[in-house]
Write an enzyme that holds these catalytic residues in place. Structure first.
Site, PDB file in Angstrom:
ATOM      1  N   LYS A 101       0.806  -1.212   0.000  1.00 13.03           N
ATOM      2  CA  LYS A 101       0.000   0.000   0.000  1.00 13.03           C
ATOM      3  C   LYS A 101       0.841   1.265   0.000  1.00 13.03           C
ATOM      4  CE  LYS A 101      -2.172  -1.917   3.647  1.00 13.03           C
ATOM      5  NZ  LYS A 101      -2.143  -3.332   3.379  1.00 13.03           N
ATOM      6  N   GLU A 152      -5.407  -3.848  -7.041  1.00 11.69           N
ATOM      7  CA  GLU A 152      -6.635  -4.263  -6.362  1.00 11.69           C
ATOM      8  C   GLU A 152      -6.370  -4.746  -4.942  1.00 11.69           C
ATOM      9  OE1 GLU A 152      -9.864  -4.128  -5.655  1.00 11.69           O
ATOM     10  OE2 GLU A 152     -10.433  -4.682  -7.693  1.00 11.69           O
ATOM     11  N   VAL A 203      -6.465  -2.652  -1.330  1.00  5.05           N
ATOM     12  CA  VAL A 203      -7.666  -2.327  -0.551  1.00  5.05           C
ATOM     13  C   VAL A 203      -8.586  -3.532  -0.542  1.00  5.05           C
ATOM     14  CG1 VAL A 203      -9.649  -0.792  -0.325  1.00  5.05           C
ATOM     15  CG2 VAL A 203      -7.535   0.056  -1.360  1.00  5.05           C
ATOM     16  N   LEU A 243     -11.154  -8.652  -2.430  1.00  6.09           N
ATOM     17  CA  LEU A 243     -12.477  -8.116  -2.808  1.00  6.09           C
ATOM     18  C   LEU A 243     -12.344  -7.155  -3.983  1.00  6.09           C
ATOM     19  CD1 LEU A 243     -14.109  -7.171   0.623  1.00  6.09           C
ATOM     20  CD2 LEU A 243     -14.457  -9.231  -0.757  1.00  6.09           C
ATOM     21  N   GLY A 281      -2.586 -14.784  14.397  1.00  6.92           N
ATOM     22  CA  GLY A 281      -1.791 -14.227  13.301  1.00  6.92           C
ATOM     23  C   GLY A 281      -2.518 -13.163  12.510  1.00  6.92           C
ATOM     24  N   GLU A 326      -0.205  -7.361  12.825  1.00 10.30           N
ATOM     25  CA  GLU A 326       1.203  -7.162  12.514  1.00 10.30           C
ATOM     26  C   GLU A 326       1.985  -7.620  13.732  1.00 10.30           C
ATOM     27  OE1 GLU A 326       2.419  -5.835   9.591  1.00 10.30           O
ATOM     28  OE2 GLU A 326       0.348  -6.016   8.939  1.00 10.30           O
ATOM     29  N   ASP A 382      -2.690   1.797   8.806  1.00  6.06           N
ATOM     30  CA  ASP A 382      -2.903   0.922   7.663  1.00  6.06           C
ATOM     31  C   ASP A 382      -4.239   1.244   6.969  1.00  6.06           C
ATOM     32  OD1 ASP A 382      -1.867  -1.446   6.284  1.00  6.06           O
ATOM     33  OD2 ASP A 382      -3.776  -2.319   6.949  1.00  6.06           O
ATOM     34  N   LYS A 402      -5.148   2.766   3.078  1.00  2.99           N
ATOM     35  CA  LYS A 402      -6.162   2.266   2.140  1.00  2.99           C
ATOM     36  C   LYS A 402      -7.123   3.386   1.780  1.00  2.99           C
ATOM     37  CE  LYS A 402      -5.976  -2.332   4.162  1.00  2.99           C
ATOM     38  NZ  LYS A 402      -6.635  -3.304   5.009  1.00  2.99           N
TER      39      LYS A 402
END
Ligand code: ADP
Ligand code: ASP
Ligand code: MG
Length: 836
Positions: A601, A628, A631, A635, A686, A689, A700, A704
């Protein structure tokens, strides 16, 4: 071998840098010679990248950067030493070779002992330094042949190639070279030996080494071909032949089965990097072949006196970047004799080489294409030459256009085919590419024209299409129509993706050819196998770097991309699965011909200027960019956006829950878990981060949101995104362990928050709200009728409010995190590029 056999004309085999890149390539080259008919002569260039490295070293030396000089010398010594050990027979011979390598580099390192003023190498000393690369290659190659039982002998280039002595770009003295080459090489051939001659080098009148200009080992090979009346000269390269265009610029370029010498000479002169510009000047009758060293059974391209492929008036194109166009204009020029001649002598005085001349038929102007770096010198010289005419107003002045490229289309059939120039214009006009000047070479097998440098790549692709050059020779592709995938980053997503690409290779035409991590890269031009990938994955899971793997090369990402770009990869795609600031690397990859797929990103959510630089680079070079997976993982968020816009809708606002991690955490809290337990659970699974504060801080999600915002036209910087952090200020800078110790302190705040929201019949969500003017991300309460109210677990949800979907937004929902869905999302992007 009998004397009679040796008296036959020899064949010449030249191996370029790429064919001597590493032990494997060197082995392939040795094998070619081992199997070749004798008599044979070998010409070698320095190993890949060595000449550039030595030039860099000379620069470091002049700047007094001794540490860098030593580092480069040590690296090169390592490469040559390893090569020497891998090919020479153990024993005395190998020992001698290794000490030769060492003493050569000791000589280079000793340069750092020179006092300041001697560090600026003279052109001749520089040539000597550069020559060491070729010289060592030849010694190692000769030892390698001997190691395989082929009698061979290293030959000093100064003893065979005579030149005019101009350092940095000497011209061969043909007659003297004929004499010396015959005297030196024929006796060796008669003894049944294969002489190995360093390319790129010759001697001045005193016998000192000078170089023939970059790429000059091609010239050495054709020179020896002429002198020895060779049966053939084969230039073994990393491409499948002489192609219809530079494959890094025109991915559709094809192998030309046969080129006439005049065509090839014209292309080489006009910038086709595959051949040294003067490689065909020695003349001689032998046929020349350009062939792929890693596919020795392919015929490549024959360059000879024949004239074939009549259906193609244009056979290929080439380009010279970095040009300027100088124009001398004036009404008074009409009929004044000698203007053209004086223009050229003024340029000639400054040693400026003219790539193109064009004179308007009215004689009102005359213009010349010249190297951009010499533009100022050219202007001065011309103003001086026409001083009097300018004073008398016969000449208006000297105009200069900069940053251009000269493109040449070449083919013998052009002479008899009208309308070639018109076809070129017709191809360029729809794209708005302006032709600044045009000239038909007097040879009539070339039309050259000048376009803006930034549009040169696109211009070449359009012309290539217009003349249907991808069908030449039955359309044998320059490389099979594979899409070559290179992974930048080999973390958990990279590894999963590698598996998917290799697995899909049978169904699609994808081929995973390279993997780059922080330590270095692996390149397999024919594709990594499932076994190769398993091996790399197992190294990584044992925390070993790629650089240590079999056949890997240590390098930083920039150098790795540059090295990979040196190969004629087929429709290459670079996939960024790092989490780093890779902008500059991506830009150079694009310039080198890669399409881009980003899961990372950072590059597009960086400062506006940096993010735009990537998009501009992509546009400028006609490459493609997909992101793609940045974000909502797999999806189709960006895809939906694109489809809405393509169908004429306008997106007003995008809202979304874009973090699977935070979604999980909030669902757990709503289900009654304490915040600290919920977070610990997310860590165990998991979902976070390594430092969960990276998720909790909202940074983060902010990235996005910024990527989405920029789609809508948001012009702000990362700092303009309002990000609500879930980490209280006092805990942001603590070491991780201390932060985790104090997690329980947060529980009461969260219980209160939850209770408050419940009392209001609302739910807690971490929501990004994006409009063209404002972006904010943070914790909010949403009512029961909000689309986000029903969201559970790690699912993401994105709602588009558009002109058409104004009251009832279009919603996309699904798993927004996790290796499998993220990798699948990336693979989709790659497949889309491969199909289009
Ligand atoms: P060598 O290893 O012999 O020095 P070069 O690197 O000089 O070989 O030449 C091969 C490179 O030339 C190819 O990798 C390709 O990128 C570039 N190239 C540019 N134009 C052409 C062309 N028309 N045909 C083939 N290769 C080309
Ligand atoms: N090694 C030299 C160069 O890089 C010569 C050659 O490769 O032909 O220019
Ligand atoms: Mg070359």
């Amino acid at each position: 071998m009998s004397r009679r056999a040796a008296a036959r004309p020899p064949s010449i085999h030249k191996f370029g840098g790429a064919s001597l890149r590493d032990a494997r390539a060197l082995g392939a080259a040795l094998e070619i010679v081992q199997k070749a008919e004798r008599p044979a002569v070998v010409v070698v260039s320095a190993f890949a990248g060595v000449t550039d490295a030595l030039l860099g070293l000379a620069g470091d030396l002049a700047r007094g950067n001794d540490a860098a000089v030593r580092k480069t010398a040590a690296e090169l010594r390592g490469r040559y030493e390893a090569a020497a050990r891998s090919v020479a027979r153990p024993g005395e011979e190998r020992q001698r070779l290794v000490s030769r390598v060492r003493s050569t580099f000791a000589e280079i390192e000793a340069l750092t002992a020179a006092p300041g003023i001697l560090r600026e190498l003279s052109p001749r000393s520089l040539d000597h330094l550069l020559g060491l690369g070729e010289d060592l290659s030849a010694r190692i190659f000769a030892a390698g042949l001997a190691g395989r039982g082929v009698p061979s002998e290293y030959v000093n280039a100064a003893e065979v190639v005579a030149t005019d002595g101009r350092a940095g770009g000497a011209s061969p003295d043909l007659a003297a070279t004929d004499r010396r080459a015959r005297a030196k090489l024929r006796p060796l051939l008669a003894k049944g030996k294969v002489p190995v001659v360093p390319g790129f080098l010759g001697a001045d009148a005193e016998g000192r080494i000078v170089t023939l200009g970059r790429g000059g080992s091609d010239l050495t090979a054709t020179l020896l071909g002429r002198s020895l009346a060779a049966s053939s000269v084969t230039l073994w390269k990393d491409v499948r032949g002489f192609l219809t265009a530079d494959p890094r610029v025109v991915p559709d370029a094809r192998v030309i089965p046969q080129l006439n010498v005049r065509e090839a000479a014209e292309l080489a002169y006009y910038g086709a990097k595959v051949l040294h510009p003067r490689a065909l000047t020695p003349g001689g009758r032998c046929r020349i072949f350009v062939r792929p060293f890693d596919r020795p059974d392919e015929p490549g391209t024959e360059i000879s006196g024949r004239h074939t492929l009549d259906r193609y008036p244009v056979k290929a194109l080439s380009a010279i970047p970095g040009q300027a166009l100088v124009t001398v204009t004036g009404n008074g020029m009409l009929g004044v004799p000698g203007i053209a001649a004086r223009t050229f002598s003024a340029l000639h005085r400054e040693a400026i080489s003219v790539s193109l001349i064009s004179q308007a038929s009215s004689e009102h102007s005359i213009c010349a294409g010249i190297p951009d770096v010499q533009a100022d010198a050219a202007r001065r010289s011309l103003l001086d030459a026409f001083r009097e005419e300018i004073a008398r107003r016969e000449v208006d002045g000297v105009e200069m256009l900069r940053d251009l490229a000269t493109i040449s289309v070449v083919g013998l059939g052009m002479a008899g085919t009208p309308g070639i120039a018109a076809r070129v214009f017709t191809a360029l006009a729809p794209a708005g590419i302006n032709v600044v000047a045009i000239a038909q070479g007097s040879s009539e097998l070339n039309i050259s024209f000048v376009v803006e440098g930034a549009r040169a790549g696109e211009a070449q692709r359009r012309i290539h299409d217009a003349f249907q050059l991808s069908k030449i020779g039955g359309g044998r592709a320059a490389a099979p129509a594979h899409t070559d995938v290179v992974l930048l980053g080999f973390g958990s997503v990279g590894r999963t993706l590698a598996g998917l690409v290799v697995e899909s290779a049978r169904r699609s035409r994808l081929r995973l050819v390279g993997v780059i991590d922080r330590s270095g890269y692996v390149l397999r031009p024919n594709g990594l196998s499932a076994g190769d990938v398993r091996e790399l994955v197992s190294r990584k899971t044992r925390s070993r770097s790629i650089a240590g793997a079999r056949g890997a090369v240590a390098a930083n990402a920039d150098d790795a991309v540059a090295a990979l770009a040196e190969h004629a990869l087929s429709r290459p795609v670079l996939v960024d699965v790092t989490a780093g600031d890779t902008g500059p690397v991506l830009e150079s990859a694009v310039a080198a011909g890669f399409d881009l797929v980003l899961a990372n990103k950072r590059p597009l959510s960086a400062r506006r200027k940096d993010a735009q630089a990537i998009e501009r680079a992509v546009e400028k070079s006609g490459r493609r960019l997909r992101y793609e997976a940045t974000v909502g993982a797999g999806l189709p968020v960006l895809d939906t956006y694109r489809k809405l816009v393509e169908s004429g809708d306008r997106v007003l606002k995008i809202e979304g829950c874009l973090s699977g991690t935070l979604g999980f955490l909030l669902s757990e809290v709503e289900a009654g878990r304490s915040f600290s337990r919920a977070l610990r659970r997310a860590m165990e699974l998991g979902y976070t981060e390594p430092d969960p504060r990276d998720d909790l801080s909202g940074a983060d999600v902010g990235r996005k949101a910024l990527i989405l915002g920029r789609l809508l036209g948001f012009r702000g910087e990362p700092k303009d995104v309002a990000v609500g952090s879930l980490v209280p200020a006092g805990l942001r800078r603590l070491p991780l362990a201390r932060f985790l110790d104090r997690l329980e302190e947060l529980d009461p705040v969260w219980s209160a928050r939850l209770a408050g929201a419940r009392a209001r019949k609302r739910s807690l969500r971490y929501v990004a709200t994006v409009t063209p003017r404002k972006i904010s991300v943070g914790l909010t309460e949403v009512g029961p009728d909000s689309p986000f109210a029903g969201l559970r677990g790690t699912d993401n949800q994105v709602a588009f409010t558009t002109v058409r979907y104004r009251t009832n937004p279009l919603v996309i929902q699904g798993p927004g995190a996790g290796l499998a869905v993220t990798s699948a999302g990336i693979l989709n992007d790659v497949l889309e590029l491969a199909g289009g």
